[in-house]
Design a protein around this motif. Sequence first.
Motif, short mmCIF file in Angstrom:
data_model
loop_
_atom_site.label_atom_id
_atom_site.label_comp_id
_atom_site.label_asym_id
_atom_site.label_seq_id
_atom_site.Cartn_x
_atom_site.Cartn_y
_atom_site.Cartn_z
N ARG A 1 39.67 42.85 44.19
CA ARG A 1 40.06 41.65 43.47
C ARG A 1 40.05 41.86 41.96
N LYS A 2 40.39 43.05 41.52
CA LYS A 2 40.52 43.27 40.08
C LYS A 2 41.92 42.84 39.71
N ARG A 3 42.04 42.02 38.71
CA ARG A 3 43.35 41.52 38.36
C ARG A 3 43.98 42.31 37.22
N GLY B 1 25.27 40.70 29.59
CA GLY B 1 26.00 39.88 30.55
C GLY B 1 27.47 40.23 30.62
N CYS B 2 28.17 39.60 31.58
CA CYS B 2 29.60 39.87 31.73
C CYS B 2 30.28 38.58 32.19
N PRO B 3 31.38 38.17 31.51
CA PRO B 3 32.05 36.92 31.89
C PRO B 3 32.98 37.06 33.10
N TRP B 4 33.26 38.28 33.56
CA TRP B 4 34.10 38.43 34.75
C TRP B 4 33.24 38.22 35.99
N ASP B 5 33.83 38.34 37.18
CA ASP B 5 33.06 38.08 38.39
C ASP B 5 33.59 38.90 39.57
N CYS B 6 33.55 40.20 39.42
CA CYS B 6 34.09 41.08 40.47
C CYS B 6 33.22 41.01 41.73
N THR B 7 33.90 41.05 42.87
CA THR B 7 33.21 40.80 44.15
C THR B 7 32.14 41.84 44.48
N PHE B 8 32.33 43.07 44.01
CA PHE B 8 31.44 44.16 44.42
C PHE B 8 30.31 44.38 43.42
N CYS B 9 30.21 43.51 42.41
CA CYS B 9 29.32 43.78 41.28
C CYS B 9 28.27 42.67 41.15
N SER B 10 27.07 43.06 40.72
CA SER B 10 26.01 42.07 40.55
C SER B 10 25.62 41.91 39.08
N ALA B 11 26.37 42.57 38.18
CA ALA B 11 26.02 42.45 36.75
C ALA B 11 26.15 40.98 36.33
N TRP B 12 27.19 40.29 36.80
CA TRP B 12 27.43 38.90 36.37
C TRP B 12 26.52 37.92 37.10
N THR B 13 26.18 38.21 38.37
CA THR B 13 25.34 37.25 39.09
C THR B 13 23.91 37.27 38.53
N ASP C 1 26.21 48.12 27.24
CA ASP C 1 26.92 46.88 27.61
C ASP C 1 27.81 47.11 28.85
N ASP C 2 27.86 46.10 29.71
CA ASP C 2 28.69 46.21 30.91
C ASP C 2 30.15 46.45 30.54
N VAL C 3 30.64 45.65 29.60
CA VAL C 3 32.02 45.80 29.12
C VAL C 3 31.94 45.76 27.59
N ALA C 4 32.19 46.88 26.96
CA ALA C 4 32.02 46.93 25.50
C ALA C 4 33.19 46.27 24.79
N THR D 1 34.06 50.22 29.31
CA THR D 1 34.85 49.00 29.12
C THR D 1 35.89 48.86 30.22
N ARG D 2 36.70 47.83 30.11
CA ARG D 2 37.78 47.60 31.07
C ARG D 2 39.10 48.00 30.42
N GLY D 3 40.08 48.41 31.25
CA GLY D 3 41.38 48.81 30.73
C GLY D 3 42.05 47.69 29.96
#
Length: 517
Positions: A306-308, A195-207, A237-240, A267-269
């Motif tokens: 919408r990446k912050r 799973g992933c706790p973020w919610d990027c608009t273009f991604c379905s990993a979290w939905t 993992d989506d984000v390690a 991972t994410r930066g």
Amino acid sequence: MKFLAVHPGPLMYTKIFLRLEPLGLELVAEAARRAGHTVRIIDLQVESHADLFRIVDDWRPDAVAFSCNYLANVPEIVDLAKAIKQRLPASFVFVGGHSASFTAHDFLEHGAGAIDCVLKGEGEASVAQLLEAAGNGGASVARVPGAVSPHGEGPTPGFVADLDDLRPARDLLRKRNKYFIGTLDPCASVEFSRGCPWDCTFCSAWTFYGRSYRPVTPDVAVEEVGRVREPGIFIVDDVAFIQSRHGLAIGEGIARRGIAKEYYLETRGDVLLRNKEVFAFWKRIGLKYMFLGLEAIDEDGLKKYRKRVPLGRNFEALEFARSLGIRVAINLIADPDWDKERFRAVREWCLEIPEIVNLSVNTPYPGTETWHTESRHLVSRDYRLFDIQHCVLPTRMPLEEFYAELVKTQQVMNMKHLGWSAFKQTAGIAARLLARGQTNFVKMLWKFNGVYNDKLLLADHRLPATYEMTPPPAGSAAPQAKSLYVHAPQGRRGRAIDDATERFVDETRMGENAVGA
Ligand code: B12
Ligand code: SF4
């Protein structure tokens, strides 16, 4: 019951850069095996349709299941399901996986009777119940959580009780030496969290996972790494290493047991910068490659997705990864709106940096927020083109020019780490791999031009679409969370992260319009 589990064939990306074992399908297969079924797996990334039909004809399975994580595989799966149903009319044919979960009703319709059910969500949770129900008729199937069948839809799919209990049926793969990524050849896949706790608009990993995040207990993760026979490990993992304690505990366990492997992770930066000590530790125990989803190299582009993560932080993350000596691959998203000048600027930027840069095309998918909010009309609903290498939104330039620029840019990017120059840089590693009979890495160095070709991309658009997906609902309003999720969200308690990490996620996720729970 004799149960055959099938992974579909390769897509463009897996024809060159990497090919990985179908971990999700192996987990589903093991769950069925534990329930007493006799199970076989065939992976069409490395075996042929003829091999599949041979097993079907000789072994005559009672149930056949396909894994559909990728939309682009839908037509192949539907056609195979029809062919199998014709050969074995009494067999129970079903489909599961990430993309199947978002397109279940379309699947049943395309199957025209050949697909008995789509099982949404985590397959391990209900595959045994489904196989049992299959023997008892349609009404029983319709009661299984996550099942969508012509007889109706079961309750919302549930999560597996405990990730620690899961075990993939790695032994059922017949060609394990075919899986690799870069110089990690051969390479296995391991899951440390889901799973992933973020919610990027273009991604379905979290939905898919209801914006939840569940880690595997560190000792169990270390056990699993220790069981793997391959020298390379891809961490799926989506984000390690979102949670530093978790990442460190696994790393320390691996070090204590003296397990020597090489690793690849995504991972994410901002996670990399927040948990520097974890990644530095992992570098010491064998972390070789890291994939960072930068998405854009300008603030406007980042805003669009919408990446912050501010651009400066992303560049800082790159610097840090470089300082550790980790080979970084970056993903950028090309928008169909790009013109020649934009492609040129991207090419220039890529040549200035040492990293591997991957360019994918902005593509709205079912299960994502952009599927609902993207106001441009899709130019195609042919599943095969939804692989983020083709263009399904209208282009500002004529399509042939867009593809010419895209492929030219990908070529420039790839010249840095493919072909003879890469072979020379990695001569020692290549020689060692060849001496062990592992040819995947060396072969891929020269495959680029045969796969990435603007004429081939264009030709794919001219092929008639055999199956077309249902278009997104009219209008472009942000969707209700309810309509996006596969697994129901459990809110904060569904995310096994500490409060400081939850705050960090909140500060860096997409913000006020976010539909996530
Ligand atoms: C690891 C990964 C990869 C790896 C490995 C792929 C592989 N061999 O399986 C690599 C790096 C190769 C990869 C590549 C691509 N990927 Co990828 N990938 C992922 C990622 C991060 C995790 C998948 C994973 O292994 N999870 C762990 C396992 C245990 O879970 P799972 O496979 O989902 O399986 C579970 C369920 O889906 C279900 N299930 C699965 N199969 C079956 C079968 C049955 C019968 C049943 C009942 C259930 C079931 O049960 C399983 C256990 O719970 C997902 C994101 C995500 N979180 O899902 C994206 C994701 C699946 N990838 C995506 C994309 C777009 C791609 C690429 C097209 C990208 C590209 N640049 O070309 C390529 C194409 C790959 C190909 N087939 O050729 C998209 C899919 C979008 C879509 N709707 O089609 C996703 C969702 C990422 C995203 N952010 O949107 N990917
Ligand atoms: S951080 Fe964003 S893009 Fe990455 S997996 Fe999570 S939701 Fe998807």
